[in-house]
Design an enzyme around this catalytic site. Sequence first.
Site, PDB file in Angstrom:
ATOM      1  N   CYS A  70       0.821  -1.213   0.000  1.00 38.48           N
ATOM      2  CA  CYS A  70       0.000   0.000   0.000  1.00 38.48           C
ATOM      3  C   CYS A  70       0.855   1.263   0.000  1.00 38.48           C
ATOM      4  O   CYS A  70       0.640   2.158  -0.810  1.00 38.48           O
ATOM      5  CB  CYS A  70      -0.940  -0.018   1.209  1.00 38.48           C
ATOM      6  N   CYS A  95      -1.563   1.707  -3.079  1.00 38.58           N
ATOM      7  CA  CYS A  95      -2.571   2.761  -2.869  1.00 38.58           C
ATOM      8  C   CYS A  95      -1.986   4.173  -2.795  1.00 38.58           C
ATOM      9  O   CYS A  95      -2.507   5.089  -3.428  1.00 38.58           O
ATOM     10  CB  CYS A  95      -3.328   2.530  -1.561  1.00 38.58           C
ATOM     11  N   LYS A 112      -0.095   5.443  -5.993  1.00 39.18           N
ATOM     12  CA  LYS A 112      -1.137   5.450  -7.033  1.00 39.18           C
ATOM     13  C   LYS A 112      -2.033   6.680  -6.881  1.00 39.18           C
ATOM     14  O   LYS A 112      -2.314   7.381  -7.845  1.00 39.18           O
ATOM     15  CB  LYS A 112      -1.954   4.155  -6.927  1.00 39.18           C
ATOM     16  N   TYR A 161      -9.373  -3.398 -10.664  1.00 37.42           N
ATOM     17  CA  TYR A 161      -9.000  -2.135 -10.011  1.00 37.42           C
ATOM     18  C   TYR A 161      -7.772  -1.507 -10.674  1.00 37.42           C
ATOM     19  O   TYR A 161      -7.792  -0.358 -11.106  1.00 37.42           O
ATOM     20  CB  TYR A 161      -8.611  -2.404  -8.554  1.00 37.42           C
ATOM     21  N   GLU A 198      -7.532   1.887 -12.970  1.00 41.80           N
ATOM     22  CA  GLU A 198      -6.872   3.052 -12.374  1.00 41.80           C
ATOM     23  C   GLU A 198      -5.697   3.505 -13.234  1.00 41.80           C
ATOM     24  O   GLU A 198      -5.541   4.698 -13.530  1.00 41.80           O
ATOM     25  CB  GLU A 198      -6.415   2.714 -10.949  1.00 41.80           C
ATOM     26  N   HIS A 205     -26.982  22.202  -0.239  1.00 40.38           N
ATOM     27  CA  HIS A 205     -27.104  22.627  -1.628  1.00 40.38           C
ATOM     28  C   HIS A 205     -26.164  23.782  -1.934  1.00 40.38           C
ATOM     29  O   HIS A 205     -26.030  24.672  -1.112  1.00 40.38           O
ATOM     30  CB  HIS A 205     -28.561  23.067  -1.892  1.00 40.38           C
ATOM     31  N   GLU A 260     -25.814  15.747  -2.280  1.00 43.88           N
ATOM     32  CA  GLU A 260     -27.230  15.938  -1.917  1.00 43.88           C
ATOM     33  C   GLU A 260     -28.137  14.972  -2.687  1.00 43.88           C
ATOM     34  O   GLU A 260     -29.246  14.675  -2.246  1.00 43.88           O
ATOM     35  CB  GLU A 260     -27.679  17.388  -2.129  1.00 43.88           C
TER      36      GLU A 260
HETATM   37  P1  NDP Z   1      -8.683  -7.540  -9.797  1.00 42.72           P
HETATM   38  O1  NDP Z   1      -9.045  -8.764  -9.087  1.00 42.72           O
HETATM   39  O2  NDP Z   1      -9.359  -6.262  -9.468  1.00 42.72           O
HETATM   40  O3  NDP Z   1      -8.876  -7.758 -11.369  1.00 42.72           O
HETATM   41  C1  NDP Z   1      -8.221  -8.794 -12.041  1.00 42.72           C
HETATM   42  C2  NDP Z   1      -8.551  -8.713 -13.507  1.00 42.72           C
HETATM   43  O4  NDP Z   1      -7.714  -9.611 -14.214  1.00 42.72           O
HETATM   44  C3  NDP Z   1      -9.976  -9.122 -13.821  1.00 42.72           C
HETATM   45  O5  NDP Z   1     -10.434  -8.326 -14.872  1.00 42.72           O
HETATM   46  C4  NDP Z   1      -9.842 -10.585 -14.233  1.00 42.72           C
HETATM   47  O6  NDP Z   1     -10.751 -10.957 -15.256  1.00 42.72           O
HETATM   48  C5  NDP Z   1      -8.465 -10.643 -14.822  1.00 42.72           C
HETATM   49  N1  NDP Z   1      -7.769 -11.881 -14.502  1.00 42.72           N
HETATM   50  C6  NDP Z   1      -7.735 -12.530 -13.313  1.00 42.72           C
HETATM   51  N2  NDP Z   1      -6.952 -13.616 -13.381  1.00 42.72           N
HETATM   52  C7  NDP Z   1      -6.473 -13.675 -14.646  1.00 42.72           C
HETATM   53  C8  NDP Z   1      -5.631 -14.576 -15.335  1.00 42.72           C
HETATM   54  N3  NDP Z   1      -5.144 -15.649 -14.751  1.00 42.72           N
HETATM   55  N4  NDP Z   1      -5.338 -14.307 -16.635  1.00 42.72           N
HETATM   56  C9  NDP Z   1      -5.853 -13.215 -17.247  1.00 42.72           C
HETATM   57  N5  NDP Z   1      -6.666 -12.344 -16.636  1.00 42.72           N
HETATM   58  C10 NDP Z   1      -6.984 -12.567 -15.361  1.00 42.72           C
HETATM   59  O7  NDP Z   1      -7.086  -7.440  -9.642  1.00 42.72           O
HETATM   60  P2  NDP Z   1      -6.037  -6.230  -9.757  1.00 42.72           P
HETATM   61  O8  NDP Z   1      -4.793  -6.867 -10.215  1.00 42.72           O
HETATM   62  O9  NDP Z   1      -6.605  -5.090 -10.545  1.00 42.72           O
HETATM   63  O10 NDP Z   1      -5.883  -5.761  -8.252  1.00 42.72           O
HETATM   64  C11 NDP Z   1      -5.399  -6.672  -7.254  1.00 42.72           C
HETATM   65  C12 NDP Z   1      -6.022  -6.403  -5.907  1.00 42.72           C
HETATM   66  O11 NDP Z   1      -5.548  -5.192  -5.389  1.00 42.72           O
HETATM   67  C13 NDP Z   1      -7.544  -6.319  -5.973  1.00 42.72           C
HETATM   68  O12 NDP Z   1      -8.087  -7.452  -5.358  1.00 42.72           O
HETATM   69  C14 NDP Z   1      -7.902  -5.082  -5.207  1.00 42.72           C
HETATM   70  O13 NDP Z   1      -8.689  -5.404  -4.075  1.00 42.72           O
HETATM   71  C15 NDP Z   1      -6.578  -4.480  -4.756  1.00 42.72           C
HETATM   72  N6  NDP Z   1      -6.569  -3.085  -5.187  1.00 42.72           N
HETATM   73  C16 NDP Z   1      -7.460  -2.220  -4.639  1.00 42.72           C
HETATM   74  C17 NDP Z   1      -7.514  -0.917  -5.049  1.00 42.72           C
HETATM   75  C18 NDP Z   1      -8.507   0.010  -4.453  1.00 42.72           C
HETATM   76  O14 NDP Z   1      -9.063  -0.315  -3.408  1.00 42.72           O
HETATM   77  N7  NDP Z   1      -8.805   1.153  -5.071  1.00 42.72           N
HETATM   78  C19 NDP Z   1      -6.572  -0.396  -6.060  1.00 42.72           C
HETATM   79  C20 NDP Z   1      -5.707  -1.400  -6.590  1.00 42.72           C
HETATM   80  C21 NDP Z   1      -5.710  -2.685  -6.161  1.00 42.72           C
HETATM   81  P3  NDP Z   1     -12.315 -11.213 -15.049  1.00 42.72           P
HETATM   82  O15 NDP Z   1     -12.995 -10.195 -15.908  1.00 42.72           O
HETATM   83  O16 NDP Z   1     -12.511 -12.598 -15.514  1.00 42.72           O
HETATM   84  O17 NDP Z   1     -12.620 -11.034 -13.597  1.00 42.72           O
END
Ligand code: NDP
Length: 411
Positions: free
Chosen positions: A5, A10, A13, A140, A144, A400, A405
Site C-alpha cells: 500500500c 494505494c 497510485k 482495479y 486506475e 445545496h 445531496e
Molecule cells: P482484480 O481482481 O481487481 O482484477 C483482475 C482482472 O484480471 C480481472 O479483470 C480478471 O478478469 C483478470 N484476470 C484474473 N486472473 C487472470 C488470469 N489468470 N489471466 C488473465 N486475466 C486474469 O485485480 P487487480 O490486479 O486489478 O488488483 C489486485 C487487488 O488489489 C484487488 O483485489 C484489489 O482489491 C486491490 N486493489 C485495490 C484498489 C482500491 O481499493 N482502489 C486499487 C488497486 C488494487 P475477469 O474479468 O474474468 O474477472
Amino acid sequence: MGGTCVIRGCVPKKMLVYGAHFAEDLEDALSFGWSVEGKSFDWVKLRDHVQSDITRLEGLYTQTLENHDVTVFKERARITGEHEITLESGRTVTAAHILIATGARPHVPMCEGSEHIITSNEAFHLDEVPRRVLILGGGYIANEFAGIFNQFGGKVTLANRSDTILRSYDEALRDRLLQISLTKGIEFLFNTRFEYIRRRDDGALDVKLDGHDERVFDVVMAATGRIANTEGLGLEEVGVELGERGEVKVDEYSKTNVDHIYAVGDVTDRVQLTPVAIREGHAFADTVFGKNGPVKVDHSCIPSAVFSHPPIAAVGMTEGEARNTLGNVKVYQADFRPMKHVVAGRSERGLYKMVVDAANDRVVGLHMIGPESPEIMQMAAVAVKAGLTKADFDATMAIHPTMAEELVLFK
Ligand code: NDP
C-alpha cells in the site's frame, strides 16, 4: 517498511491520480476565467516527487516501530520449528506467537515473451509515460492505471479475458465507466488473451492477442490479480494449511490450523484491501494480547472505491445481488451532470444508485460514479452499515449545491 500500500500501491497510485486529474482541471480552468499559458507535464518530476514522499513515509513507519521498541530484522525469514524462525543469516529467533503478514504480489500470465510484461510495481518507476500502453486485466489496477496513463497523454488499450470490467461492481456503474473511458480515448478489447510478446530491435513490443492482428506497444502491463506470498516461508513443514490459490487459510480470528500461528491481510486472500488488513491486524493483537477476549473482524458491508477517471465508490449489495438474495427491491437512481462540468462544458455525467430492501425500506446498497465519490461514500457507508432506511436518508436535509445531496433527494 509499509508494504504494498505505502511503497507500490494505494499511496503512490493516489498521488499519480491527483497528478493525472490536472490534465482536465487545467483544460476546465479556461471556462472559469483562468488562462494557463504554456502548460506542460513532466513525468520524471512527478515520479521523483512521489518517490521522495514515499521515502518520507517509509521513514515515518520505521520510526513508529522504533519508538515502540520493535526489533526489526531486515532479512528473509523462514519458519523452521514450532515456535522458531530462521533468518537468512542463520540466526534463529523464537516466539510465542507468529503472525504472517507477507502480502501478495502481482500475477503475470504466462505466454511467449511474458518476461517483457511489467506490473504496477514497475509502473511507478518508468522513464517516460508510454506512448502506447497495453494493460491486461479489467479490475482495479487496470482501470486506475488506464485513467492515469490516458490523462498523461498515453494511448491506452485495455484487454481483458472476459467481456466485463470491474466484475464485482454494479452493472450501471461499470457501463458508465466504460462509456466515459471510451469517450476519453481508452480502447477496450474483450474476451482475449496473450499469444505472444516479441521485443523489436527498437525496444517496442509486438503483441499478438488471440482474435486480433499483431500490434505494437511500448509498454505491456499485467493487472490480473494478486497471488499470496507464501512460498519459501516454511509453512508446509510446520503444517500450516494453504488454500487452492496458495493463500494461508485462517478462521474468523485470523488463526491458522496451527494454534499459535496467525495470518492477516492479502496473504489470506479474504478481502485484498488495506483498511481490512489493518483491522485484521488490530483484531489479532486484541485477541492474543488484549484483556477483552477474542475479537473478530466483520467483513460484511465493506465500502470500496476504484480511483479511475472518474472514480467509482460502492457499499453493500449491487442491484443484481439484492434481487438474487432479497427478491423484492426498490432501486433509485440519479443521473446528473455535476455543476462544475456544466460550467466547464464537459459532458461527463455522474450516476448514483440506491438499492433498498422493499420489505423493510432498509438501504442495502449505494453505488456512485462521479467526482469525489470515494470521499462522499466513506460517510454514506456509515448509514448503510448502521442499517438506516431510505426514509432516514429522506429525512436528512440536503446541502445545496453539492453532488452528495443527490443521496437524500432520490425520488
Ligand atoms: P482484480 O481482481 O481487481 O482484477 C483482475 C482482472 O484480471 C480481472 O479483470 C480478471 O478478469 C483478470 N484476470 C484474473 N486472473 C487472470 C488470469 N489468470 N489471466 C488473465 N486475466 C486474469 O485485480 P487487480 O490486479 O486489478 O488488483 C489486485 C487487488 O488489489 C484487488 O483485489 C484489489 O482489491 C486491490 N486493489 C485495490 C484498489 C482500491 O481499493 N482502489 C486499487 C488497486 C488494487 P475477469 O474479468 O474474468 O474477472
